[in-house]
Design a protein around this motif. Structure first.
Motif, short mmCIF file in Angstrom:
data_model
loop_
_atom_site.label_atom_id
_atom_site.label_comp_id
_atom_site.label_asym_id
_atom_site.label_seq_id
_atom_site.Cartn_x
_atom_site.Cartn_y
_atom_site.Cartn_z
N VAL A 69 0.84 -1.19 0.00
CA VAL A 69 0.00 0.00 0.00
C VAL A 69 0.88 1.25 0.00
N GLU A 70 0.70 2.08 -1.01
CA GLU A 70 1.48 3.30 -1.17
C GLU A 70 0.74 4.52 -0.62
N GLN A 71 -0.59 4.50 -0.74
CA GLN A 71 -1.40 5.66 -0.34
C GLN A 71 -2.80 5.15 -0.03
N ILE A 72 -3.50 5.79 0.91
CA ILE A 72 -4.87 5.39 1.24
C ILE A 72 -5.80 6.60 1.17
N GLY A 73 -7.05 6.33 0.79
CA GLY A 73 -8.06 7.38 0.76
C GLY A 73 -8.51 7.76 2.16
N ASP A 74 -9.17 8.88 2.26
CA ASP A 74 -9.57 9.42 3.56
C ASP A 74 -10.50 8.48 4.34
N ASN A 75 -11.29 7.68 3.64
CA ASN A 75 -12.27 6.82 4.31
C ASN A 75 -11.79 5.38 4.50
N VAL A 76 -10.55 5.10 4.19
CA VAL A 76 -10.03 3.73 4.29
C VAL A 76 -9.49 3.49 5.70
N LYS A 77 -10.00 2.43 6.35
CA LYS A 77 -9.58 2.11 7.71
C LYS A 77 -8.98 0.70 7.83
N HIS A 78 -9.23 -0.17 6.84
CA HIS A 78 -8.89 -1.59 7.00
C HIS A 78 -7.44 -1.91 6.66
N VAL A 79 -6.74 -1.01 5.97
CA VAL A 79 -5.31 -1.20 5.69
C VAL A 79 -4.59 0.12 5.91
N LYS A 80 -3.27 0.06 6.01
CA LYS A 80 -2.48 1.28 6.20
C LYS A 80 -1.30 1.28 5.24
N ILE A 81 -0.69 2.41 5.08
CA ILE A 81 0.47 2.54 4.19
C ILE A 81 1.57 1.58 4.65
N GLY A 82 2.14 0.85 3.70
CA GLY A 82 3.19 -0.11 4.00
C GLY A 82 2.71 -1.54 4.15
N ASP A 83 1.39 -1.76 4.22
CA ASP A 83 0.86 -3.12 4.35
C ASP A 83 1.05 -3.91 3.06
N ARG A 84 1.36 -5.20 3.21
CA ARG A 84 1.36 -6.13 2.07
C ARG A 84 -0.08 -6.55 1.81
N ASN A 102 -10.96 -2.85 -3.05
CA ASN A 102 -10.91 -3.90 -2.03
C ASN A 102 -9.53 -4.52 -1.98
N ALA A 103 -8.74 -4.15 -0.98
CA ALA A 103 -7.42 -4.73 -0.78
C ALA A 103 -7.46 -5.57 0.49
N PHE A 104 -6.89 -6.79 0.42
CA PHE A 104 -6.93 -7.72 1.54
C PHE A 104 -5.52 -8.00 2.04
N PRO A 105 -5.36 -8.27 3.33
CA PRO A 105 -4.03 -8.55 3.87
C PRO A 105 -3.41 -9.78 3.20
N LEU A 106 -2.13 -9.68 2.91
CA LEU A 106 -1.37 -10.82 2.38
C LEU A 106 -0.60 -11.40 3.55
N PRO A 107 -1.00 -12.59 4.05
CA PRO A 107 -0.37 -13.14 5.25
C PRO A 107 1.12 -13.37 5.08
#
Length: 317
Positions: A69-84, A102-107
């Motif tokens: 994740v490089e950048q997130i929109g103002d309403n995005v709460k489920h992921v943060k910058i730097g997440d795979r 829709n971006a999902f965590p990569l374990p």
């Protein structure tokens, strides 16, 4: 950024490698720096202009990807910058950056190439197996064409939920591959008489059959159903002739599978369930071959080969 781009619908040669502007994101989207993008048959139908819902031109091929994740929109709460993360059923994945809803965590322990193989194959398999068919432990299913991306996902998801899964494949290599996915038994669908073998071994029939080549096998499948069994049509490339009386004999039915008809809330449910599957099992998508970004056209040719096994991936990092 570097991106594979289609400016007019056509053959694989319509794909160009260009330098384009980085996409902007909406308040509910994230910008993913892609490390890998998936390749699926649907990508070739879209590129050729032979799909029901076509993107506006120009666009980058691919609906699946994985990256950071490089950048997130103002309403995005489920992921943060730097997440795979991984994503599927989006657009424009064959590029260095993609705007994703829709971006999902990569374990941990799941590679970017494996993550890029999750989207269309596993979301489609999950929708077909659990959402539409409603398969459960104790059911017996047949995956007719189990060595491809969706077929192999079906086999793994079935094993996860203790559903007895039988598969078919078209080569010794494919048969061994399907066995490794947790198959109870595997048949060579190029062998004369394989249907009789299946009927002998599974005389009571299958609760569900998942069909990747309905134009070849739908009529055969109808004769393999258990009473009130169902056939899920996931792949079809031509018209076919059937004897519908076979459905009357079992009160069987046939239904189609279209990932694109999923609601956004359903896609989120499917994606989160697939993350749980990855965390609870050692199953992973099978990456058959990787290509550099400039070879997207070659990957589009290879994915339509009858010998395609597992998943094809574009490496972008």
């Amino acid at each position: 950024m570097r991106a594979a781009v289609v400016r007019s619908f056509g053959g694989p040669e319509a794909i160009e490698l260009l330098t384009t502007a980085r996409p902007s994101i909406k308040s509910d989207e994230v910008l993913v720096r892609n490390h890998a993008a998936g390749v699926n048959p649907v990508d070739t139908y879209i590129r050729a202009g032979q799909y029901a819902k076509l993107p506006p031109l120009p666009y980058s091929p691919g609906k699946d990807g994985a990256g950071v994740v490089e950048q997130i929109g103002d309403n995005v709460k489920h992921v943060k910058i730097g997440d795979r993360v991984w994503y599927g059923s989006e657009l424009n994945s064959s590029a260095q950056f993609t705007a994703v809803k829709n971006a999902f965590p990569l374990p941990d322990g799941v590679s970017f190439s494996e993550g890029a193989s999750l989207g269309v194959p596993y979301l489609t398999a999950y929708r077909a197996l659990f959402h539409l068919a409603g398969a459960k432990a104790g059911d017996v299913i047949l995956v007719h064409g189990a060595s491809g991306g969706v077929g192999s996902a079906l086999m793994q998801l079935a094993a996860w939920k203790n559903i007895e899964a039988v598969g078919t494949a078209g080569s010794e290599q494919g048969i061994e591959f399907v066995r490794s996915l947790g198959a109870k038994k595997v048949y060579d669908h190029t062998k004369t008489g394989y249907v009789d073998e299946i009927k002998h071994d599974y005389a009571t029939g299958f609760n569900y059959i998942f069909e990747m080549s309905a134009h070849l096998n739908l009529n055969t499948d109808m004769g393999l159903l258990a009473p009130r069994g169902k056939i899920a049509v996931i792949g079809n490339r031509a018209e076919t002739v059937i004897n519908a009386r076979q459905l009357m004999a079992t009160e069987g039915s046939v239904f189609g599978v279209a990932l694109g008809l999923s609601t956004n809330s359903q896609l989120i449910e499917f994606g989160n369930s697939i993350v749980s599957f990855l965390r609870e099992t050692t199953f992973r998508p099978i990456v058959n071959k990787e290509y550099p970004l400039e070879d997207v056209g070659r990957a589009h040719k290879d994915i339509m080969s009858s010998k395609a096994r597992g998943n094809l991936v574009i490496r972008i990092d």
